[in-house]
Structure formats: C-alpha cells, structure tokens
Design an enzyme around this catalytic site. Structure first.
Site, PDB file in Angstrom:
ATOM      1  N   LYS A 172       0.854  -1.187   0.000  1.00  0.00           N
ATOM      2  CA  LYS A 172       0.000   0.000   0.000  1.00  0.00           C
ATOM      3  C   LYS A 172       0.893   1.240   0.000  1.00  0.00           C
ATOM      4  O   LYS A 172       1.936   1.266   0.656  1.00  0.00           O
ATOM      5  CB  LYS A 172      -0.863  -0.039   1.256  1.00  0.00           C
ATOM      6  CG  LYS A 172      -1.905   1.035   1.346  1.00  0.00           C
ATOM      7  CD  LYS A 172      -2.736   0.822   2.609  1.00  0.00           C
ATOM      8  CE  LYS A 172      -3.837   1.855   2.733  1.00  0.00           C
ATOM      9  NZ  LYS A 172      -4.641   1.650   3.948  1.00  0.00           N
TER      10      LYS A 172
ATOM     11  N   LEU B 219      -6.914   8.447   3.470  1.00  0.00           N
ATOM     12  CA  LEU B 219      -7.128   7.063   3.916  1.00  0.00           C
ATOM     13  C   LEU B 219      -8.422   6.853   4.701  1.00  0.00           C
ATOM     14  O   LEU B 219      -8.790   5.733   4.987  1.00  0.00           O
ATOM     15  CB  LEU B 219      -5.972   6.524   4.788  1.00  0.00           C
ATOM     16  CG  LEU B 219      -4.546   6.625   4.282  1.00  0.00           C
ATOM     17  CD1 LEU B 219      -3.618   5.875   5.229  1.00  0.00           C
ATOM     18  CD2 LEU B 219      -4.395   6.078   2.886  1.00  0.00           C
TER      19      LEU B 219
ATOM     20  N   SER C 229      -9.320   1.584   2.793  1.00  0.00           N
ATOM     21  CA  SER C 229      -8.368   2.360   2.033  1.00  0.00           C
ATOM     22  C   SER C 229      -7.278   1.529   1.348  1.00  0.00           C
ATOM     23  O   SER C 229      -6.563   2.061   0.505  1.00  0.00           O
ATOM     24  CB  SER C 229      -7.727   3.404   2.939  1.00  0.00           C
ATOM     25  OG  SER C 229      -7.027   2.795   3.997  1.00  0.00           O
TER      26      SER C 229
ATOM     27  N   VAL D 218      -7.574   0.874   9.805  1.00  0.00           N
ATOM     28  CA  VAL D 218      -7.947   1.608  11.019  1.00  0.00           C
ATOM     29  C   VAL D 218      -9.460   1.552  11.257  1.00  0.00           C
ATOM     30  O   VAL D 218      -9.951   1.991  12.285  1.00  0.00           O
ATOM     31  CB  VAL D 218      -7.419   3.059  10.972  1.00  0.00           C
ATOM     32  CG1 VAL D 218      -8.010   3.824   9.818  1.00  0.00           C
ATOM     33  CG2 VAL D 218      -7.683   3.827  12.237  1.00  0.00           C
ATOM     34  N   GLY D 219     -10.208   0.984  10.271  1.00  0.00           N
ATOM     35  CA  GLY D 219     -11.662   0.869  10.473  1.00  0.00           C
ATOM     36  C   GLY D 219     -12.241  -0.203   9.564  1.00  0.00           C
ATOM     37  O   GLY D 219     -13.452  -0.391   9.484  1.00  0.00           O
ATOM     38  N   GLY D 220     -11.349  -0.888   8.834  1.00  0.00           N
ATOM     39  CA  GLY D 220     -11.788  -1.919   7.894  1.00  0.00           C
ATOM     40  C   GLY D 220     -10.999  -1.872   6.591  1.00  0.00           C
ATOM     41  O   GLY D 220     -11.348  -2.535   5.619  1.00  0.00           O
ATOM     42  N   SER D 221      -9.926  -1.096   6.588  1.00  0.00           N
ATOM     43  CA  SER D 221      -9.218  -0.805   5.335  1.00  0.00           C
ATOM     44  C   SER D 221      -8.489  -1.984   4.708  1.00  0.00           C
ATOM     45  O   SER D 221      -8.152  -1.936   3.527  1.00  0.00           O
ATOM     46  CB  SER D 221      -8.218   0.332   5.553  1.00  0.00           C
ATOM     47  OG  SER D 221      -8.911   1.527   5.759  1.00  0.00           O
TER      48      SER D 221
END
Ligand SMILES: *[C@@H]1O[C@H](CO)[C@@H](O)[C@H](O)[C@H]1NC(C)=O
Ligand SMILES: *[C@@H]1O[C@H](CO)[C@@H](O)[C@H](O)[C@H]1NC(C)=O
Ligand SMILES: CC(=O)N[C@H]1CO[C@H](CO)[C@@H](O)[C@@H]1O
Length: 584
Positions: A151, A200, A226, A247-250
C-alpha cells in the site's frame, strides 16, 4: 441633542458593520485567492506525477517482456505455495519471478488503475539474490524471491507516501520501515506501491493525484478502501501477496469487495516505529498493517514466517512484544466455540452477506465446532465512540491538511461537516434525530472538549471489558460475522454511507485480530430477497439497497475475529472455511 447623538451612533454603527463586512469579504477573497494559487501549483504537480507514472509503467512492461511469454505464463500460473517451492528448489529464479509480476502487475493496473509506482529496483534486488544463491553456503530465506506489493502509505526507501495528498508528492522516504526491512530479510521483494483514497479515511479508492482505482469484477464499482489498490491488484491477479493497513476496515473491506483474503492483526503484533500514521496521536482506535492475498493459506504462510521471526522487529522496536507464531493455537485439534451474528443492530447487511455467514456456520459445524448466537452490545454507542475517538480533534488535523491540497470529491462532504463548528452540529443533531435517528448519532459524535474525549476513552475501555466478558461467559474462542453491509457498491457510495463500516470498525475499537475470507458470490435469489425484504426505512438503507441491485456475481466474504494475540485462532477458522469451500 439626543437626536444628534443617536444619528451619530447610527452612522457609526453602519460604519462598523460596513467595516466588518469588508473584513469578511477581504478574508474570503484572500482565502479564495490563496486556495486558487495552491490549486494552480498542485495541478502542475499532478501532471508531472502522472507523466512519471506512465513512464514508470512502460519501464515495468519492458522488464516484464524480457521474459519469454511461454515461461512467463507458466510462472504466472503458479500459486504462492507453488512459486515458493520452485524458488526454493532453484527451478525459478528471483529475476524471473519479479519480471513475471511486473508483467502481471501492468495488466492488472491497466484494468483497475491500482498501481502508483513500480519499484524498478526490484529487478536488481532479485538479480542480487540469485547471485547470492549460487554460493553453496547460502541458506535461502523462507520467502526467497517472492514479489510483494505494498500500500502506498508504507515507507519504502526512495518512494513517496502521499496518501493521495498532492502536497506530499516528490517527498520520498529516506529509509525502509522496520517491517519492510524485515520482509526483505525474509526474502520478499517489494515490486510496486498501490493506490489509496485521499487521507485514507474512506472506503472508496480515489484521489486527485492518481485518480480512481476500480473493482476487477466491475469497473463501475469500487475496489474498497483504504487498501483498495491492494485489493484491486491482488483480485486482478497482479500480485500474490501484499500489505495493507486498517484503522476501520481498510484491509478487510477491500478483501470482501474484491474476493481476496486478509487479516488485520491486533495493534501490538507488528513494529510501528518509524512507520507513520494517517492521523497521529489517536489512542484506543488501533490501526495495524496486515497481509492481503488471493487465499487464506498464503496469509498463514506469510504470518508464520514473519511472526516466527518477530524478534527482528522487537529488537528494533521495543514496543513490539516478542510474541511468536503460536503453532499449537493454529493447528490445535481442540474444537472451537464460535459466536456468530448476521445483524449488529446498527445496520442490517444485504441478504448475500447474511447468507455468507450462515453458510460458513454450516461448514464450521460440519467440522465439529460449536457455533452459537452472539450479540455485540450497543452498536449505536460503539459507532459514536468510534467516530469520536477517530476524529478526536473534531477532524481538525485532516481538515488542515485538506485545505492545503486539492480536495477529492469523495471527501468533500466529510470536509464540509468538519468545517461546521461542533456545537452547531450538536444543535442540529437534535431535530435531525427525530427524522433520521442514525444520522443524528453521527452528527452528535464529534468531540466538543477534552472532558468529553476523556469520557469517550473511558467508555471504550469499559466496552472492551464488557465485550470480552460476554465472550468469556460463553467460553467463546472466536466471533463469526458479516464483513460489511453490502457487496462492492459504485464509487460514490462509500462517502454517502460512511457509517457502513460498523462491522469492521468494531474490531479496531476492541483491538481484536480480525480477518476476511471469500465465501460466495451474489446470486439471483439474493437479489430477489433484497428487492422484497430489505428495509427502506431511511436514506442509508435506500442507498445501500439501490447500490446492491445489479451486484450479481460480486464476491462476498465473511469476517472472523478474536481478542489480541489469538490471531492464529482467527486464521485457523478462516482456513477451515476456505478448505470447506474450495477443497484446497
Ligand atoms: C499458544 O496458545 C495457547 C492457547 O491460547 C496457550 O495456552 C499457549 O501458552 C500459547 N503458546 C505460546 C508459546 O504462547
Ligand atoms: C443462491 O445461492 C444459494 C446458496 O448456495 C442457493 O440455495 C440458491 O439456490 C442460489 N440461487 C440461485 C438463483 O442460483
Ligand atoms: C462521492 C464520490 O463521488 N466519490 C468518488 C469516488 O470515486 C469516483 C471515481 O469515479 C469519484 O469520481 C467520486 O467522486
């Protein structure tokens, strides 16, 4: 007399009002002018960066074409395990592997716009490894010669980490991060960087610098974010293994959208020193890097090797605990106790996602595990806490960064929200809650002051205790649940249904290890059920429903999660689901 004073003060007042209006006008003009200048300068940067990328892609194509097409197709047809074996036995050279993946990477990029740079030095690194391997005393590292995609935000020496901000182009990292150093030591060869949404903080994948990355199954739909570039590249066959961040599902959302498999470990399982974060200074919402691949088996092999050798990272980052790969946890014969849910009480997922969980449940029961219902408590509050703790400064950090940049249309809505003062949002949230209860929750979620922030942290700590307490009460090893609310939607949907991350962000708030494994594809029966039964009670449900119509054939994954340092149990469960479905 009084009359005179009155008229003087009135004209005075008019004067002051005029002055204030003039001041506002001048400020606004100044703001507009300086934005215009910034944009003008950035537009030339975008043009230059895109020209450079086209040249870079041509160079990668040239390197890929050095290899005879028949040989390349054969190597390109090997899966991770097979390629690893051929490289270990010396039947395929590292240079051949890298050239093959330059070629396949370019094809995948042409299809999805996934790559932001090919790391051209990879060819030389491969040749050096091949040279070393000629010595009889050389011991090949376990992932010798395997090309690795990264990434864009991960630090590789000589390459940018822009996160889609034009202002950060042409500011290359001076060093590899500890993790990248480690992967190279294990034999992997970083060969390209992949695209992200600007900042992101979105599950779309577009930015003003590199444009939009598309889903390999359907160009009109997003690959997720992201770590969307990784999902698109791997899903299109352009890489066997890559690293994303979450950080939340990336990591998990792009895996679900693109039919790939990946894991977000709990925060402490990798070194973060020198890595950098998208919003620094944000405790209790724990982000981590994580592998993504075409199957679970590859993730397992990768993590087995990385965690088996984790001292390399712990030695360089004392905050990374030396917790090794726990083989007995992964290959234990003991049957698991699994808690499952198909609806978190905040956002009902579309039918195919629920079916994927129920099918996985069946597979796991057939393998002898006990699968019982589990209800994650109070998701509405979790959502509020999550947004409060992620935007702990009311979004100021990201906003400041955005105002110095070209703003991607995707996040214009978010930006606008951040520019409205918190107290106004809070005041508006009351009437809005009466009509759109869930939107009201979001609007009241940004922090007003440090008192409230401390309270939010205390609530997160309490929620963590409550959640693991519930798991212990039922003696649960892992949780099985949907990966998201819908299959990959059109590109503009994620910014309209921001709160659709409830299924994944919960496990960042809890800092659990959590992964996604592909299970099925949307079929006609799912669509019929969607049309007949899916709720339309508010705007978000309506958008989700219409975005899911026409998604027949799109991949669907499920999520598995467990408390920190039990990632091996997550992987075991994912692998058993994979084995039951694919038979390999
Ligand atoms: C591996 O996990 C099991 C089960 O949680 C635990 O009992 C054991 O101590 C762990 N082993 C190591 C080496 O950490
Ligand atoms: C969709 O998949 C489910 C589960 O595999 C199956 O029962 C159903 O018949 C399928 N529907 C169609 C139209 O293929
Ligand atoms: C909200 C929005 O429109 N999102 C963006 C996601 O990506 C696409 C690419 O087609 C952009 O054009 C959208 O603006």
């Amino acid at each position: 007399m009084i009359k005179i004073i009155g008229s003087v003060s009135r004209s005075n007042m008019l004067f002051y009002v005029a002055l204030i209006l003039l001041g506002i006008g001048a400020y606004y003009y100044h703001f507009r002018e300086s934005r215009r200048k910034i944009i003008e300068r950035l537009e030339t940067v975008v043009q230059r960066r895109r020209d450079d990328l086209s040249k870079n892609v041509e160079e990668a194509r040239r390197i890929g074409n050095k290899l005879d097409a028949q040989r390349r197709d054969w190597i390109g047809g090997l899966d991770f395990e097979q390629l690893q074996g051929e490289l270990q036995r010396g039947h395929v050279s590292c240079a051949e592997a890298v050239r093959t993946y330059f070629y396949k990477g370019v094809l995948a990029h042409e299809k999805t716009n996934a790559v932001t740079a090919f790391i051209l030095e990879a060819e030389q690194q491969a040749e050096e490894l091949d040279e070393k391997a000629k010595s009889p005393s050389y011991v090949k590292p376990p992932m010798f010669g395997i090309p690795l995609s990264l990434k864009e935000c991960l630090k590789v020496k000589g390459y940018d980490t822009t996160r889609g901000f034009v202002q950060d182009a042409y500011k290359p990292s001076t060093e590899d991060s500890i993790q990248i150093e480690h992967y190279k030591k294990l034999g992997l060869i970083p060969f390209c960087q992949t695209n992200v949404p600007q900042s992101l903080l979105s599950y779309n994948c577009s930015n003003p610098l590199f444009g939009t990355t598309t889903n390999p199954y359907d160009k009109t739909r997003t690959c997720g974010g992201s770590s969307g570039g990784e999902g698109a590249l791997i899903g299109a066959g352009g890489s066997l293994i890559g690293i994303g961040t979450d950080v939340g599902g990336s990591v998990r959302i792009p895996c679900h959208f693109t039919g790939t498999a990946g894991l977000k470990p709990s925060k402490m399982r990798f070194a973060h020193r020198g890595g950098g974060a998208s919003v620094p200074g944000k405790p209790l919402i724990d982000a981590n890097d994580g592998p993504m691949a075409q199957d679970v088996k590859t993730n397992v092999e990768f993590l087995k090797n990385v965690w088996g050798d984790i001292d390399f990272q712990s030695d360089r980052d004392p905050y990374c605990p030396p917790v090794h790969w726990n083989e007995s946890l992964y290959s234990s014969e003991k049957k698991l106790r699994i808690g499952y849910y198909i609806d978190d009480g905040w956002f009902t997922p579309t039918p195919a996602l629920q079916r994927a969980v129920l099918e996985s449940k069946k597979h796991l029961e057939k393998a002898g595990h006990t699968v019982i219902p589990f209800y994650p408590p109070r998701l509405t509050e979790v959502i509020k806490l999550y947004f409060r703790a992620v935007c702990l400064d009311g979004g100021q950090y990201v906003l400041n960064k955005l105002l110095k940049d070209m703003i991607e249309p995707t996040i214009r809505f978010q930006t606008t929200i951040w520019m409205i003062p918190t107290w106004v949002q809070r005041a508006l949230s009351y009437p809005i809650t009466l009509v759109f209860p869930r939107l009201g929750v979001l609007m009241s979620s940004l922090t007003r002051d440090t008192f409230e922030l401390r309270e939010a942290y205390a609530d997160i700590e309490a929620y963590r205790e409550e959640f693991v307490g519930l798991m212990m009460k039922d003696n649960l090893d892992v949780i099985l649940c949907p990966a998201s609310i819908m299959p990959a939607p059109q590109h503009d949907i994620p910014s309209k249904v921001l709160c659709g991350v409830s299924y994944t962000c919960l496990y960042n708030l809890l800092d659990f290890g959590a992964g996604v494994v592909p299970v099925t594809k949307v079929n006609k029966s799912d669509e019929e059920k969607l049309i007949n039964e899916y709720p339309e009670t508010d705007k978000w449900y309506q958008i989700t429903k219409s975005a899911t119509i026409g998604a027949i054939g799109m991949p669907i994954g499920v999520q598995v999660a467990a408390p920190p340092f039990r990632e091996e149990a997550v992987l075991r469960t994912m692998r058993e689901i994979e084995l039951a479905i694919t038979g390999k």
